[in-house]
Design a protein around this motif. Sequence first.
Motif, PDB file in Angstrom:
ATOM      1  N   GLU A  84      36.288 -29.943  80.710  1.00 19.34           N
ATOM      2  CA  GLU A  84      37.014 -29.289  81.796  1.00 19.34           C
ATOM      3  C   GLU A  84      38.023 -30.252  82.409  1.00 19.34           C
ATOM      4  O   GLU A  84      37.714 -31.408  82.691  1.00 19.34           O
ATOM      5  CB  GLU A  84      36.024 -28.829  82.864  1.00 19.34           C
ATOM      6  CG  GLU A  84      36.664 -28.061  84.006  1.00 19.34           C
ATOM      7  CD  GLU A  84      35.641 -27.709  85.075  1.00 19.34           C
ATOM      8  OE1 GLU A  84      35.345 -26.514  85.233  1.00 19.34           O
ATOM      9  OE2 GLU A  84      35.137 -28.643  85.739  1.00 19.34           O
ATOM     10  N   THR A 126      37.043 -23.941  84.400  1.00 18.71           N
ATOM     11  CA  THR A 126      35.978 -23.488  83.506  1.00 18.71           C
ATOM     12  C   THR A 126      36.419 -22.361  82.591  1.00 18.71           C
ATOM     13  O   THR A 126      36.136 -22.378  81.386  1.00 18.71           O
ATOM     14  CB  THR A 126      34.762 -23.041  84.336  1.00 18.71           C
ATOM     15  OG1 THR A 126      34.182 -24.184  84.970  1.00 18.71           O
ATOM     16  CG2 THR A 126      33.707 -22.372  83.465  1.00 18.71           C
ATOM     17  N   LEU A 133      38.488 -23.627  79.796  1.00 17.34           N
ATOM     18  CA  LEU A 133      37.683 -24.393  78.836  1.00 17.34           C
ATOM     19  C   LEU A 133      36.947 -23.466  77.885  1.00 17.34           C
ATOM     20  O   LEU A 133      36.978 -23.651  76.654  1.00 17.34           O
ATOM     21  CB  LEU A 133      36.694 -25.286  79.593  1.00 17.34           C
ATOM     22  CG  LEU A 133      35.562 -25.903  78.759  1.00 17.34           C
ATOM     23  CD1 LEU A 133      36.112 -26.781  77.646  1.00 17.34           C
ATOM     24  CD2 LEU A 133      34.616 -26.697  79.666  1.00 17.34           C
TER      25      LEU A 133
END
Length: 270
Positions: free
Chosen positions: A178, A183, A186
Amino acid sequence: MSALRTAIIAGQGRLPAALAAAMEEAPLVAALDGFTPDGLTVDLRFRVERLVPFLRALERDGIGQVIFAGAVTRPRLDPALLDEATAGLLPRLMAAMAQGDDATLRVVIELFEEFGFTVVGVEHIAPALLPPAGVLAGTVTPRDEADAARAAGIVAALGAVDVGQAAVVAQGLCLGVEALPGTDALLAQVAGITTLRPDPARGRGLFYKAAKPGQDRRIDLPTLGPETLRGAAAAGLGGVAFQAGSVICLDLPEMQRLAADLGLFLWSRE
């Protein structure tokens, strides 16, 4: 009016409303201009260029303690909006920003404290949002335990240089970490990896999130929610693990239900 009336300094997302729901007395909700929390009415908006007048407004409203909650990005500053008192603080803020997010947040906390406010964290207001250690859904295998240990080491290294709070590991291989995009980005990136990832029959891997080493727990603790589980499933992972007592889980019962439906484990790791 209580001398310890609380103000939520709110950003985007669901966390500010979750904190407000846990309070006995309705808080004052203040939001940085351009960032609106989900499900809450904003009582007071402010800009960084007018920080000192904002702090004085909190004083006039009888605020004794504040809690920071929700996502924000660094705002662009307009020098034309600066008042004299805030202009005097700007070199200190800019120097902190140049050192990274952690340094910036530390200075923000210091400024609030210098004006007499007590800065508290999520565990002070709503400790139930920080699950203790335990497997919350599904089954964790020895392979998962090894991947989580590897991911924890990676996240600790990232956090030490103020980069990110999460990593994805499968069979010991780091598929992604990350950074500023967060998030969701990612997990979307990992979902697009096909040729480089190991045979899923030997372990599908996991997403892991943790606080940064030594970070001030009153601000910027990592947060997970149902969308994290959906992203992990779309990325072909076997589960989601996180640091026990240091990661905020929004709507944990829904996260557990969703993990079961998606065939994922959900693990609060000691």
